[in-house]
Design an enzyme around this catalytic site. Structure first.
Site, PDB file in Angstrom:
ATOM      1  N   LYS A 116      -5.485  -2.256   3.320  1.00  0.00           N
ATOM      2  CA  LYS A 116      -5.051  -3.049   4.481  1.00  0.00           C
ATOM      3  C   LYS A 116      -5.409  -4.511   4.297  1.00  0.00           C
ATOM      4  O   LYS A 116      -4.654  -5.397   4.709  1.00  0.00           O
ATOM      5  CB  LYS A 116      -5.656  -2.503   5.775  1.00  0.00           C
ATOM      6  CG  LYS A 116      -4.984  -1.219   6.226  1.00  0.00           C
ATOM      7  CD  LYS A 116      -5.302  -0.910   7.676  1.00  0.00           C
ATOM      8  CE  LYS A 116      -4.603   0.377   8.095  1.00  0.00           C
ATOM      9  NZ  LYS A 116      -5.036   0.846   9.408  1.00  0.00           N
ATOM     10  N   LYS A 198       2.412   7.460   0.374  1.00  0.00           N
ATOM     11  CA  LYS A 198       2.299   8.222   1.621  1.00  0.00           C
ATOM     12  C   LYS A 198       3.352   7.754   2.638  1.00  0.00           C
ATOM     13  O   LYS A 198       3.648   6.569   2.711  1.00  0.00           O
ATOM     14  CB  LYS A 198       0.866   7.994   2.127  1.00  0.00           C
ATOM     15  CG  LYS A 198       0.596   8.296   3.547  1.00  0.00           C
ATOM     16  CD  LYS A 198      -0.823   7.923   3.933  1.00  0.00           C
ATOM     17  CE  LYS A 198      -0.818   6.658   4.761  1.00  0.00           C
ATOM     18  NZ  LYS A 198      -1.991   6.467   5.611  1.00  0.00           N
ATOM     19  N   LYS A 201       4.071   4.811   9.107  1.00  0.00           N
ATOM     20  CA  LYS A 201       4.879   4.182  10.157  1.00  0.00           C
ATOM     21  C   LYS A 201       4.947   2.673   9.978  1.00  0.00           C
ATOM     22  O   LYS A 201       5.780   2.015  10.580  1.00  0.00           O
ATOM     23  CB  LYS A 201       4.378   4.576  11.546  1.00  0.00           C
ATOM     24  CG  LYS A 201       2.916   4.346  11.824  1.00  0.00           C
ATOM     25  CD  LYS A 201       2.445   5.098  13.078  1.00  0.00           C
ATOM     26  CE  LYS A 201       0.931   5.281  13.041  1.00  0.00           C
ATOM     27  NZ  LYS A 201       0.450   6.371  13.845  1.00  0.00           N
TER      28      LYS A 201
HETATM   29  P1  TYM Z   1      -3.595   7.548  11.780  1.00  0.00           P
HETATM   30  O1  TYM Z   1      -3.207   7.087  13.125  1.00  0.00           O
HETATM   31  O2  TYM Z   1      -3.272   6.674  10.610  1.00  0.00           O
HETATM   32  O3  TYM Z   1      -2.990   8.959  11.480  1.00  0.00           O
HETATM   33  C1  TYM Z   1      -3.158  10.056  12.376  1.00  0.00           C
HETATM   34  C2  TYM Z   1      -3.269  11.345  11.593  1.00  0.00           C
HETATM   35  O4  TYM Z   1      -2.097  11.551  10.802  1.00  0.00           O
HETATM   36  C3  TYM Z   1      -2.474  11.801   9.446  1.00  0.00           C
HETATM   37  N1  TYM Z   1      -1.436  11.245   8.560  1.00  0.00           N
HETATM   38  C4  TYM Z   1      -0.784  11.942   7.625  1.00  0.00           C
HETATM   39  N2  TYM Z   1      -0.871  13.229   7.250  1.00  0.00           N
HETATM   40  C5  TYM Z   1      -0.043  13.655   6.266  1.00  0.00           C
HETATM   41  N3  TYM Z   1       0.847  12.852   5.638  1.00  0.00           N
HETATM   42  C6  TYM Z   1       0.975  11.544   5.980  1.00  0.00           C
HETATM   43  N4  TYM Z   1       1.868  10.780   5.365  1.00  0.00           N
HETATM   44  C7  TYM Z   1       0.132  11.043   7.018  1.00  0.00           C
HETATM   45  N5  TYM Z   1      -0.012   9.824   7.612  1.00  0.00           N
HETATM   46  C8  TYM Z   1      -0.976   9.969   8.546  1.00  0.00           C
HETATM   47  C9  TYM Z   1      -3.811  11.085   9.278  1.00  0.00           C
HETATM   48  O5  TYM Z   1      -4.540  11.618   8.211  1.00  0.00           O
HETATM   49  C10 TYM Z   1      -4.449  11.343  10.612  1.00  0.00           C
HETATM   50  O6  TYM Z   1      -5.056  12.611  10.646  1.00  0.00           O
HETATM   51  N6  TYM Z   1      -8.476   6.482  11.543  1.00  0.00           N
HETATM   52  C11 TYM Z   1      -7.509   7.439  12.050  1.00  0.00           C
HETATM   53  C12 TYM Z   1      -7.605   7.624  13.552  1.00  0.00           C
HETATM   54  C13 TYM Z   1      -8.973   7.972  14.034  1.00  0.00           C
HETATM   55  C14 TYM Z   1      -9.619   9.229  13.890  1.00  0.00           C
HETATM   56  C15 TYM Z   1     -10.886   9.074  14.550  1.00  0.00           C
HETATM   57  C16 TYM Z   1      -9.281  10.442  13.294  1.00  0.00           C
HETATM   58  C17 TYM Z   1      -9.783   7.136  14.723  1.00  0.00           C
HETATM   59  N7  TYM Z   1     -10.955   7.816  15.031  1.00  0.00           N
HETATM   60  C18 TYM Z   1     -11.812  10.123  14.603  1.00  0.00           C
HETATM   61  C19 TYM Z   1     -10.214  11.473  13.349  1.00  0.00           C
HETATM   62  C20 TYM Z   1     -11.444  11.324  13.995  1.00  0.00           C
HETATM   63  C21 TYM Z   1      -6.118   6.939  11.719  1.00  0.00           C
HETATM   64  O7  TYM Z   1      -5.894   5.769  11.550  1.00  0.00           O
HETATM   65  O8  TYM Z   1      -5.159   7.904  11.752  1.00  0.00           O
END
Ligand code: TYM
Length: 331
Positions: A116, A198, A201
């Site tokens: 990032k 990956k 969005k």
């Molecule tokens: P975020 O918002 O980027 O993504 C949410 C969830 O979706 C999964 N994910 C994917 N899984 C499979 N293939 C993909 N291409 C893909 N893109 C995203 C992510 O692994 C995630 O599970 N930091 C986290 C949010 C967060 C969080 C937490 C998660 C904040 N606090 C505490 C767990 C526990 C995030 O940015 O996810």
């Protein structure tokens, strides 16, 4: 007989944009299934979204839309705790306390930070750097046993475990050390245009991802255009990243094994296969789109749900925060 406490699950998702098929397959779809057997808490990580420049009005709208989407995906407020991170002030407070046990060197090694920071070179802010500390606070406040996420969050979960262990050994047992829960299939759904990357969005090419609110025609069209290879066989094999990705998506949604999928498309071309994957995904997402339309229009219901979620989340997390404050010597 003493009742055995159900294991506690917690996970979150950022409201940076509409969820993708990657978010759905890698995370949210599993969350819905887990709520039958575990005590689950799921939240919209809006504080995390502040680490990238996002317009305030857009963040507000997307946070509410994301909350409605969780409900539309089948997360049931009568079974699971659902809340919005910034409505529970314990998260930011514990994050500060934990940041004093988080090491600069460890944070510098986070690949998501490095990615990032490279993508937003003009805005490498302190929040982006300490992001994993806030994520650790999210998890540790609820004494979660397991954290279901996609594969890209694994490093942050390892960081959380190390941080909890370090804090516990310095101040005495305070936090449960959580286990990652990364589904064996679909933990990394790839871009439809560059299948070594990956699905995300924030990708500039809208054909690279499926938004879970895309309509049937758009979904089928994006799958038709998906980048594959110059061969003809629908088989899962090293080097066939595009086809492997489509097979995985189809397999997770239909519940068929990879050999079953290969058999089903034996002798058929990529065109037929892409159409079948597109149709399957469109059918899976249709009810979510319909639920979303209904739920997001009912602002009073949404407000009632996120306020209720905030109260419960506060009552659970404030106990852990009080304990952590006492341990470190705060009044
Ligand atoms: P975020 O918002 O980027 O993504 C949410 C969830 O979706 C999964 N994910 C994917 N899984 C499979 N293939 C993909 N291409 C893909 N893109 C995203 C992510 O692994 C995630 O599970 N930091 C986290 C949010 C967060 C969080 C937490 C998660 C904040 N606090 C505490 C767990 C526990 C995030 O940015 O996810």
């Amino acid at each position: 007989m003493e009742e055995v406490r159900k294991k506690r699950i917690l996970s979150g998702i950022q409201p940076t944009g509409i969820f993708t098929l990657g978010n759905y397959i890698g995370a949210v779809r599993n969350w819905g299934q887990l709520q039958e057997d575990y005590e689950c808490a799921y939240f919209i990580a809006d504080l995390h979204s502040l680490t990238v420049a996002i317009e305030p009005a857009k963040l507000r709208k997307q946070t509410l839309d994301s909350f409605a989407l969780l409900l539309a995906c089948g997360i049931d407020p009568n079974k699971s705790l659902i809340f919005i991170q910034s409505t529970v002030n314990t998260h930011a407070q514990l994050s500060w306390i934990l940041s004093n046990s988080a090491m600069f060197g460890d944070l510098s090694r986070m690949t998501q930070f490095k990615d990032k920071a490279a993508r937003h070179a003009d805005n490498v802010n302190a929040g982006l750097f300490t992001y994993p500390v806030l994520m650790a606070a999210d998890i540790l406040l609820y004494q979660a046993d397991m954290v279901p996420t996609g594969a890209d969050q694994k490093q942050h979960l390892e960081f959380t475990r190390d941080l909890a262990t370090r804090f516990n050994s310095r101040f005495g047992q305070t936090f449960k050390v959580p286990e990652p829960y990364i589904a064996p299939a679909g933990a990394k759904v790839m871009s439809l245009q560059e299948p070594t990357k990956k699905m995300s969005k924030s990708d500039e090419n809208v054909n690279s991802f499926i938004s879970i609110l895309d309509d049937e025609a758009v979904i089928i069209n994006k799958f038709k255009r998906a980048v594959t290879d110059s061969e003809k066989e629908v088989v899962f094999r090293e080097g066939k990243d595009g086809i492997n990705n489509l097979i995985t998506i189809y397999s997770v949604i239909t519940g068929k094994t990879i050999p079953e999928v290969e058999k089903e498309f034996e002798g058929k071309g990529y065109g037929d296969f892409k159409l079948a994957v597109g149709q399957t995904v469109a059918d899976e997402l249709k009810p979510i789109r319909e639920n979303f339309k209904r739920i997001s229009a009912d602002k009073a219901y949404l407000e009632e749900q996120y306020k209720k979620g905030a109260e419960i989340a506060y009552s659970i997390s404030s106990r852990t925060l009080a304990k952590a404050k006492r341990k470190v010597g705060l009044i």
